[in-house]
Structures are given as structure tokens and as C-alpha cells.
Design a protein around this motif. Structure first.
Motif, PDB file in Angstrom:
ATOM      1  N   SER A 132       0.836  -1.195   0.000  1.00 43.77           N
ATOM      2  CA  SER A 132       0.000   0.000   0.000  1.00 43.77           C
ATOM      3  C   SER A 132       0.868   1.241   0.000  1.00 43.77           C
ATOM      4  CB  SER A 132      -0.921   0.013   1.221  1.00 43.77           C
ATOM      5  OG  SER A 132      -1.616   1.235   1.270  1.00 43.77           O
ATOM      6  N   ARG A 133       1.832   1.282   0.913  1.00 40.71           N
ATOM      7  CA  ARG A 133       2.677   2.476   1.029  1.00 40.71           C
ATOM      8  C   ARG A 133       3.531   2.631  -0.221  1.00 40.71           C
ATOM      9  NH1 ARG A 133       2.019   0.656   6.389  1.00 40.71           N
ATOM     10  NH2 ARG A 133       0.773   2.218   7.495  1.00 40.71           N
ATOM     11  N   HIS A 134       4.125   1.540  -0.649  1.00 35.85           N
ATOM     12  CA  HIS A 134       4.794   1.514  -1.954  1.00 35.85           C
ATOM     13  C   HIS A 134       4.461   0.212  -2.660  1.00 35.85           C
ATOM     14  CE1 HIS A 134       7.252   4.856  -0.286  1.00 35.85           C
ATOM     15  NE2 HIS A 134       7.103   5.282  -1.521  1.00 35.85           N
ATOM     16  N   PHE A 135       4.331   0.332  -3.949  1.00 36.21           N
ATOM     17  CA  PHE A 135       3.885  -0.790  -4.772  1.00 36.21           C
ATOM     18  C   PHE A 135       5.098  -1.353  -5.511  1.00 36.21           C
ATOM     19  CE2 PHE A 135       2.186  -2.471  -8.769  1.00 36.21           C
ATOM     20  CZ  PHE A 135       1.115  -3.216  -8.329  1.00 36.21           C
ATOM     21  N   PHE A 136       5.236  -2.665  -5.481  1.00 37.75           N
ATOM     22  CA  PHE A 136       6.419  -3.274  -6.109  1.00 37.75           C
ATOM     23  C   PHE A 136       6.086  -4.006  -7.406  1.00 37.75           C
ATOM     24  CE2 PHE A 136       7.287  -2.669  -1.645  1.00 37.75           C
ATOM     25  CZ  PHE A 136       8.495  -2.004  -1.700  1.00 37.75           C
ATOM     26  N   GLY A 137       4.954  -4.652  -7.476  1.00 37.75           N
ATOM     27  CA  GLY A 137       4.529  -5.265  -8.736  1.00 37.75           C
ATOM     28  C   GLY A 137       4.897  -6.740  -8.845  1.00 37.75           C
ATOM     29  N   THR A 138       4.307  -7.374  -9.866  1.00 37.39           N
ATOM     30  CA  THR A 138       4.328  -8.830 -10.016  1.00 37.39           C
ATOM     31  C   THR A 138       5.739  -9.417 -10.040  1.00 37.39           C
ATOM     32  OG1 THR A 138       2.274  -8.679 -11.247  1.00 37.39           O
ATOM     33  CG2 THR A 138       3.500 -10.714 -11.488  1.00 37.39           C
ATOM     34  N   GLU A 139       6.622  -8.841 -10.830  1.00 41.94           N
ATOM     35  CA  GLU A 139       7.933  -9.483 -11.000  1.00 41.94           C
ATOM     36  C   GLU A 139       8.724  -9.492  -9.699  1.00 41.94           C
ATOM     37  OE1 GLU A 139       8.579 -11.438 -13.497  1.00 41.94           O
ATOM     38  OE2 GLU A 139       6.563 -10.812 -14.062  1.00 41.94           O
ATOM     39  N   ILE A 140       8.682  -8.386  -8.968  1.00 40.74           N
ATOM     40  CA  ILE A 140       9.421  -8.326  -7.697  1.00 40.74           C
ATOM     41  C   ILE A 140       8.811  -9.311  -6.699  1.00 40.74           C
ATOM     42  CG2 ILE A 140       9.983  -6.846  -5.722  1.00 40.74           C
ATOM     43  CD1 ILE A 140      10.245  -4.518  -7.722  1.00 40.74           C
ATOM     44  N   VAL A 141       7.494  -9.356  -6.653  1.00 40.79           N
ATOM     45  CA  VAL A 141       6.841 -10.285  -5.716  1.00 40.79           C
ATOM     46  C   VAL A 141       7.207 -11.730  -6.060  1.00 40.79           C
ATOM     47  CG1 VAL A 141       4.598 -11.205  -4.974  1.00 40.79           C
ATOM     48  CG2 VAL A 141       4.968  -8.740  -5.075  1.00 40.79           C
ATOM     49  N   LYS A 142       7.233 -12.048  -7.336  1.00 43.13           N
ATOM     50  CA  LYS A 142       7.593 -13.428  -7.723  1.00 43.13           C
ATOM     51  C   LYS A 142       9.025 -13.754  -7.305  1.00 43.13           C
ATOM     52  CE  LYS A 142       4.546 -14.352 -11.637  1.00 43.13           C
ATOM     53  NZ  LYS A 142       4.493 -14.446 -13.116  1.00 43.13           N
ATOM     54  N   GLN A 143       9.906 -12.799  -7.445  1.00 49.97           N
ATOM     55  CA  GLN A 143      11.288 -13.069  -7.027  1.00 49.97           C
ATOM     56  C   GLN A 143      11.365 -13.275  -5.504  1.00 49.97           C
ATOM     57  OE1 GLN A 143      14.363 -10.055  -7.534  1.00 49.97           O
ATOM     58  NE2 GLN A 143      15.859 -11.628  -8.079  1.00 49.97           N
ATOM     59  N   VAL A 144      10.599 -12.482  -4.770  1.00 45.03           N
ATOM     60  CA  VAL A 144      10.548 -12.677  -3.313  1.00 45.03           C
ATOM     61  C   VAL A 144      10.020 -14.088  -3.002  1.00 45.03           C
ATOM     62  CG1 VAL A 144       9.359 -11.958  -1.189  1.00 45.03           C
ATOM     63  CG2 VAL A 144      10.344 -10.230  -2.714  1.00 45.03           C
ATOM     64  N   LEU A 145       8.967 -14.494  -3.707  1.00 41.94           N
ATOM     65  CA  LEU A 145       8.387 -15.829  -3.481  1.00 41.94           C
ATOM     66  C   LEU A 145       9.407 -16.928  -3.784  1.00 41.94           C
ATOM     67  CD1 LEU A 145       4.846 -15.199  -5.016  1.00 41.94           C
ATOM     68  CD2 LEU A 145       5.337 -15.590  -2.598  1.00 41.94           C
ATOM     69  N   ASP A 146      10.139 -16.768  -4.877  1.00 42.00           N
ATOM     70  CA  ASP A 146      11.193 -17.758  -5.218  1.00 42.00           C
ATOM     71  C   ASP A 146      12.193 -17.881  -4.074  1.00 42.00           C
ATOM     72  OD1 ASP A 146      10.262 -18.357  -7.764  1.00 42.00           O
ATOM     73  OD2 ASP A 146      11.473 -16.806  -8.743  1.00 42.00           O
ATOM     74  N   ASN A 147      12.595 -16.745  -3.561  1.00 44.61           N
ATOM     75  CA  ASN A 147      13.606 -16.776  -2.495  1.00 44.61           C
ATOM     76  C   ASN A 147      13.021 -17.248  -1.169  1.00 44.61           C
ATOM     77  OD1 ASN A 147      16.149 -16.113  -3.719  1.00 44.61           O
ATOM     78  ND2 ASN A 147      15.217 -14.151  -4.237  1.00 44.61           N
ATOM     79  N   MET A 148      11.741 -16.982  -0.955  1.00 44.84           N
ATOM     80  CA  MET A 148      11.077 -17.565   0.228  1.00 44.84           C
ATOM     81  C   MET A 148      11.112 -19.086   0.150  1.00 44.84           C
ATOM     82  SD  MET A 148       7.654 -15.248   0.695  1.00 44.84           S
ATOM     83  CE  MET A 148       6.932 -16.355   1.920  1.00 44.84           C
ATOM     84  N   ALA A 149      10.751 -19.616  -1.004  1.00 44.46           N
ATOM     85  CA  ALA A 149      10.698 -21.083  -1.147  1.00 44.46           C
ATOM     86  C   ALA A 149      12.070 -21.695  -0.890  1.00 44.46           C
ATOM     87  CB  ALA A 149      10.197 -21.460  -2.533  1.00 44.46           C
ATOM     88  N   MET A 150      13.119 -21.043  -1.365  1.00 48.79           N
ATOM     89  CA  MET A 150      14.476 -21.580  -1.157  1.00 48.79           C
ATOM     90  C   MET A 150      14.826 -21.610   0.330  1.00 48.79           C
ATOM     91  SD  MET A 150      15.703 -22.748  -3.878  1.00 48.79           S
ATOM     92  CE  MET A 150      17.423 -23.054  -3.487  1.00 48.79           C
ATOM     93  N   LEU A 151      14.178 -20.760   1.121  1.00 49.29           N
ATOM     94  CA  LEU A 151      14.435 -20.746   2.569  1.00 49.29           C
ATOM     95  C   LEU A 151      13.341 -21.501   3.335  1.00 49.29           C
ATOM     96  CD1 LEU A 151      15.610 -17.020   2.937  1.00 49.29           C
ATOM     97  CD2 LEU A 151      17.040 -19.068   3.140  1.00 49.29           C
ATOM     98  N   LYS A 152      12.494 -22.193   2.609  1.00 46.44           N
ATOM     99  CA  LYS A 152      11.428 -23.024   3.194  1.00 46.44           C
ATOM    100  C   LYS A 152      10.408 -22.190   3.978  1.00 46.44           C
ATOM    101  CE  LYS A 152      14.267 -27.236   3.205  1.00 46.44           C
ATOM    102  NZ  LYS A 152      15.690 -26.900   3.114  1.00 46.44           N
ATOM    103  N   LEU A 153      10.217 -20.946   3.568  1.00 45.44           N
ATOM    104  CA  LEU A 153       9.128 -20.137   4.137  1.00 45.44           C
ATOM    105  C   LEU A 153       7.853 -20.489   3.380  1.00 45.44           C
ATOM    106  CD1 LEU A 153      10.947 -16.702   4.535  1.00 45.44           C
ATOM    107  CD2 LEU A 153      10.695 -18.548   6.195  1.00 45.44           C
ATOM    108  N   ASN A 154       6.734 -20.546   4.099  1.00 45.26           N
ATOM    109  CA  ASN A 154       5.532 -21.099   3.470  1.00 45.26           C
ATOM    110  C   ASN A 154       4.303 -20.197   3.518  1.00 45.26           C
ATOM    111  OD1 ASN A 154       4.822 -21.299   6.124  1.00 45.26           O
ATOM    112  ND2 ASN A 154       4.455 -23.514   6.130  1.00 45.26           N
ATOM    113  N   THR A 155       4.472 -18.955   3.990  1.00 44.38           N
ATOM    114  CA  THR A 155       3.302 -18.069   4.082  1.00 44.38           C
ATOM    115  C   THR A 155       3.668 -16.658   3.637  1.00 44.38           C
ATOM    116  OG1 THR A 155       2.591 -19.350   6.010  1.00 44.38           O
ATOM    117  CG2 THR A 155       1.475 -17.263   5.617  1.00 44.38           C
ATOM    118  N   PHE A 156       2.926 -16.154   2.665  1.00 50.14           N
ATOM    119  CA  PHE A 156       3.151 -14.779   2.177  1.00 50.14           C
ATOM    120  C   PHE A 156       1.968 -13.915   2.608  1.00 50.14           C
ATOM    121  CE2 PHE A 156       2.780 -11.643  -1.439  1.00 50.14           C
ATOM    122  CZ  PHE A 156       3.894 -10.894  -1.083  1.00 50.14           C
ATOM    123  N   HIS A 157       2.225 -13.033   3.552  1.00 50.16           N
ATOM    124  CA  HIS A 157       1.195 -12.134   4.089  1.00 50.16           C
ATOM    125  C   HIS A 157       1.283 -10.833   3.287  1.00 50.16           C
ATOM    126  CE1 HIS A 157      -0.012  -9.583   7.900  1.00 50.16           C
ATOM    127  NE2 HIS A 157      -0.690  -9.238   6.837  1.00 50.16           N
TER     128      HIS A 157
END
Ligand code: ACM
Ligand code: ZN
Length: 519
Positions: A132-157
């Protein structure tokens, strides 16, 4: 024998003599249920479909804990076992990390023989992003998700709405986007107006939301949307001012900080609006949870105290103060979410006994720690204490070591009977106005967080973590991620609490931490 640098650290890890060579001809053989885990690996390996004798096997066995796996590398083959898809996936993630580090010889990756047994400490391992405060967009979010998965994080709030913008499409209430997703300028406090970039207008279409949710699902990440109510709602009231107590016109907020504006708790049309909005948005998110915020509404309570409609509801319901009225409000929204198959989450500062016990509490602020501890026996709890897991705060305050040192007891919990479900790190974006600023705050702290979320306390060791982190930093460098290089020596006493990598207005001073990034 050499050990691979695996983050988070596995539960058990043994090495043996011998090795197994993986090449582009190596097959991956999976039981049908685990094909998506296999595909994650084959995409990485770029395997040749030509059959060969030896293989990487992904097998299902009965009776293993959810998300757990074993990984065995022997000179004959590689074997991953799990009882569920997430376990198979995490076995593959670990193997992927190993293959990246394995010695490469004549087109083959030579993997040392080893045996790993692994299971998570918490079943909720979350990362939050505020768009809301700043918008990052689909590609950045997907990269964050990729890196979350590599660290075995399982919830994106996913904090999608706040005073500064409503960033998810509503076809039922189009002014949430036409007006609510638009602000006159994107602010970094201290910048001159001309450096604030003019109109800021961003939101995710429902198609984009579905795309991201599906992307996350493949990575075994559940997406939890947050629609923050009843405070933090200027972007709602800008389009629909009739939903506030006095109905006066307001604008989407361009600054940082807490506003007093709040949805009226006494008008039936507010509940009708929320019911229709949630009916529209819930189907976009297949996960179990839906977050409805509830934080920092105390100034809004003063408006409720003077509103005849809010007062009438209080009388009718026998509520003695505005805090209880908020409990009534949130419990009504909870009933709507139940109808749509969701479990509700809310921030701890609003939670008390007037809240339905099925509402999961997310703990962030310690100002009513005693009360939250009591609530922890009655309802599920997610821990996100500011002093450990608020990654928008400068590294000098929330250092890598501090993040790593977290445990339930230090946070004031950990008594038998408390229902601690997991942990989550936060990336509030008032000051995170670019990909680089986001990455600077997220990495490498998120690696320490992932180990805290996955690895038993007794198995954690900060020095050992730092050694493994050297490989992880290289992994980040290859992705061109601007992780923080800040060390203790560089901390400056004069820094502001928060930091930014923003446009450089004359009045805006970057912190020492951020100058380092430019090197
Ligand atoms: C919060 O930081 N307001 C949950
Ligand atoms: Zn009211």
C-alpha cells in the motif's frame, strides 16, 4: 568431509564416503503425487528425458510429519522421501541448494554422499510485504516468493490496503481503485515535493492476483491477503466517504504515520460493504487465512465515542467501551469470513476477550504483552515482535544477530499450553520505495529469520550460521540482489529509526547504512 551450506539448518545431517554424479542425463523419478516437486528440480537440472539406469528418486512413505523429508545421497542414487507434497518439495529444495554448491566436473555435479533428516519447528513461517505504502509489482513479488521457497518459508502475508492506497482490484466497488489506489504523490518524509514523483496510481488486477497466488502455490506458499479495517482505511473512505462516522470527504494519505480516520461501527451499510467486498475477494485466495488488520485504531475510537450510531450499537450490545466495540466489529467481519471458508487473523493491539476466539492473533507490539500472553492460551498466535522481526527498521536496531537470537521465551512466550503457530517477518514500506530498498531491508536478515522459523533452538548456532551465510550471499549476488552489507562498525548513533533509498531531495538525508549500497 565437506558440508554443504544449507539454510535453514537441517535437523540431522551426516556425511559419508563416496559421491553421486548428477548430469543432464540424470532422471528424476517421482511418484505421481510428487511430480510438481520433481518438476521444480528438473527445471533446475534441465534434464534429458532419455532414460538412464541411475536416478534421483522421490518416494512417498507413510507416517512422516507434515513438511518433513529425508534426503539420501549414495554412490548408487539419490533418494528423497516424504509423506506429503510439501515435504517432497523441501527435500528437492535442499537438494537444489546442494547441487548449486557441488563441485562441477566434466558437465557433472559431484554430490558427496550424505543423509539428511529434516522437519520444521513451526508450521507457519511467514514473510509480509506492504504494497500500500509503496507498490512493487508482479515481477518483484515473484522473485521474493522464489527466495522464500528456497528458505522453506511457506506463508506470504500481503498487506494490500492501507491509508496510502487500495491495491487490489474490486469490480463491485470500483472507486476503491479509481480513487483509492491513487494518491497525489508518493511520499518519503523529508523529500522536497518536487522529488516525490507526482501522482502514484497502482493496483493489482484480479488476474494479476490470481497469477501470483498460483505462482506461490507451486512453491508451497500460502498467500494471506490483508484488508486492514476499521482503521488504516483512508483509501476506502476516499472513494466511499459515507462509510465513516461523519461522512465528510477525505483524500488518500500521501504521508507516513497513523491517521485517525476509521470506518463507522454503527452503520449497517459498512457491514454490507465489507460482506460484499469479502465475498468478491475471498475466492481469489484459496488459502485458509484472511487478515483483517485491526491495528492502531485507538485514535479512531475517539471518533466512535462521539458518533451517535456507534454509541447506539454499544448500548444495544451492552458494550462498555470502544475497544469492545472493535471486538464486536471484528467478530462480525469474522462471521462473514467464516461464511466464505476463511479463518480470520488480526493484529494483537486490538485483541481482547470481546473478540471471537477463532480469530488468530498476530503479535507485533509489546505494549500489552501481558494481555496477549493470556490470549495465547485461548487462540492461535503468530509472533512478529517489532524488535526481532520488523525488517523495515534499521539494521543497527534489528541486527542479523538479533533476528537470529529470537526464541519464544525471549519474546515473552513459550509456556506450555500456549498456541504458538509460527513466526513472521515484516516489510512495512513507508520507507521502502524501491526494489533495492526492499532488498536491503529483507536480505540477509530473512535468512536468519528462516533458520529461526525452521530449525530447533538447540540446533542453532550463530557462528555456524554466519559461515553458511557466505554461500547464501553469493547466491544473492548472482541474482543481483542488493542485500545489506552493514556491519556493526558502520552503525551510526545519529541514524533515523527508519531508512530509505529514496529519490534524493535536498532536505532528505540518506543514512550511513544506505550509502554503503552505492559502492
Ligand atoms: C503494525 O505494525 N501496525 C501491525
Ligand atoms: Zn460511527
Amino acid at each position: 568431509m565437506l558440508k554443504y551450506n544449507i539454510i535453514p539448518k537441517p535437523t540431522q545431517y551426516q556425511t559419508y564416503d563416496g559421491s553421486y554424479s548428477v548430469s543432464s542425463a540424470t532422471q528424476v523419478l517421482a511418484v505421481p503425487e510428487f511430480v510438481s516437486a520433481a518438476n521444480f528440480l528438473t527445471a533446475f537440472l534441465k534434464t534429458n528425458p532419455d532414460p538412464k539406469e541411475d536416478a534421483i528418486h522421490i518416494k512417498k512413505v507413510a507416517g512422516m510429519q507434515p513438511e518433513s523429508y529425508t534426503l539420501k545421497v549414495s554412490p548408487q542414487d539419490i533418494m528423497i522421501t516424504a509423506s506429503d507434497e510439501a515435504g517432497a518439495f523441501y527435500g528437492v529444495v535442499t537438494l537444489k541448494m546442494i547441487l548449486m554448491q557441488a563441485e562441477k566436473r566434466e558437465g557433472k555435479a559431484i554430490v558427496h554422499a550424505l543423509y539428511i533428516e529434516d522437519k520444521p519447528l513451526y508450521n507457519y513461517r511467514g514473510l509480509q510485504m506492504d504494497e500500500s505504502r509503496h507498490f512493487f509489482g508482479t515481477e518483484i513479488v515473484k522473485q521474493v516468493l522464489d527466495n522464500m521457497a528456497m528458505l522453506k518459508l511457506n506463508t506470504f502475508h500481503w498487506h494490500l490496503t492501507d491509508d496510502q492506497g487500495f491495491r487490489i482490484e474490486s469490480k463491485v466497488f470500483p472507486l476503491l481503485n479509481e480513487i483509492g489506489a491513487r494518491r497525489k504523490y508518493a511520499g518519503l518524509k523529508g523529500c522536497t515535493l518536487k522529488n516525490r514523483g507526482g501522482e502514484y496510481f497502482h493496483y493489482y488486477t484480479q488476474e494479476e492476483i490470481k497469477e501470483i497466488v498460483a505462482y506461490a502455490q507451486k512453491l508451497h506458499i500460502e498467500v494471506i491477503p490483508e484488508i486492514d479495517v476499521p482503521g488504516h482505511t483512508l483509501s476506502v473512505l476516499a472513494g466511499y466517504p459515507e462509510l465513516s462516522c461523519n461522512g465528510n470527504p477525505v483524500e488518500v494519505f500521501c504521508e507516513n504515520g497513523i491517521t485517525k480516520d476509521i470506518l463507522c461501527a454503527g452503520k449497517p451499510e459498512v457491514y454490507d460493504f465489507l460482506d460484499k467486498l469479502l465475498a468478491e475477494l475471498c475466492p481469489l485466495f484459496p488459502g485458509r487465512y484472511f487478515h483483517i488488520g485491526g491495528d492502531e485504531a485507538a485514535d479512531g475510537h475517539k471518533i466512535w465515542d462521539k458518533c451517535p450510531k456507534c454509541q447506539k450499537v454499544m448500548q444495544e450490545q451492552g458494550l462498555s467501551n470502544a475497544k469492545e466495540l472493535q471486538g464486536y466489529f471484528m467478530s462480525r467481519v469474522n462471521e462473514m469470513l467464516k461464511k466464505y471458508g476463511k479463518t480470520t487473523m488480526a493484529w494483537n493491539d486490538c485483541i481482547n476477550d470481546s473478540f471471537d476466539e477463532s480469530i488468530v492473533c498476530q503479535y507485533w507490539s509489546g505494549h500489552n504483552l501481558k494481555a496477549v500472553r493470556e490470549q495465547a492460551y485461548k487462540r492461535d498466535l503468530i509472533l512478529s515482535p517489532v524488535q526481532y522481526f520488523y525488517f523495515d527498521i534499521k539494521h543497527a536496531k534489528v541486527s542479523l544477530k538479533k533476528v537470529y537470537s529470537f526464541n519464544e521465551k525471549k519474546a515473552g512466550f513459550g509456556k506450555p499450553g500456549q498456541r504458538i503457530r509460527g513466526v513472521e517477518c515484516e516489510h512495512w514500506s513507508e520507507w521502502l520505495d524501491s526494489k533495492e530498498a526492499l532488498e536491503f531491508s529483507m536480505y540477509p536478515r530473512v535468512a536468519a529469520f528462516a533458520e529461526v522459523a525452521w530449525t530447533e533452538l538447540s540446533n542453532r548456532n550463530y557462528k555456524d550460521f554466519l559461515q553458511r551465510l557466505e554461500w547464501y550471499k553469493n547466491f544473492l549476488k548472482k541474482q543481483d540482489i542488493h542485500y545489506s552489507r552493514v556491519t556493526k562498525k558502520m552503525w551510526s548513533a545519529r541514524q533515523a529509526q527508519h531508512f530509505s533509498l529514496g529519490v534524493d531531495g535536498n532536505e532528505f538525508k540518506r543514512s550511513e547504512e544506505l550509502r554503503l549500497l552505492e559502492k
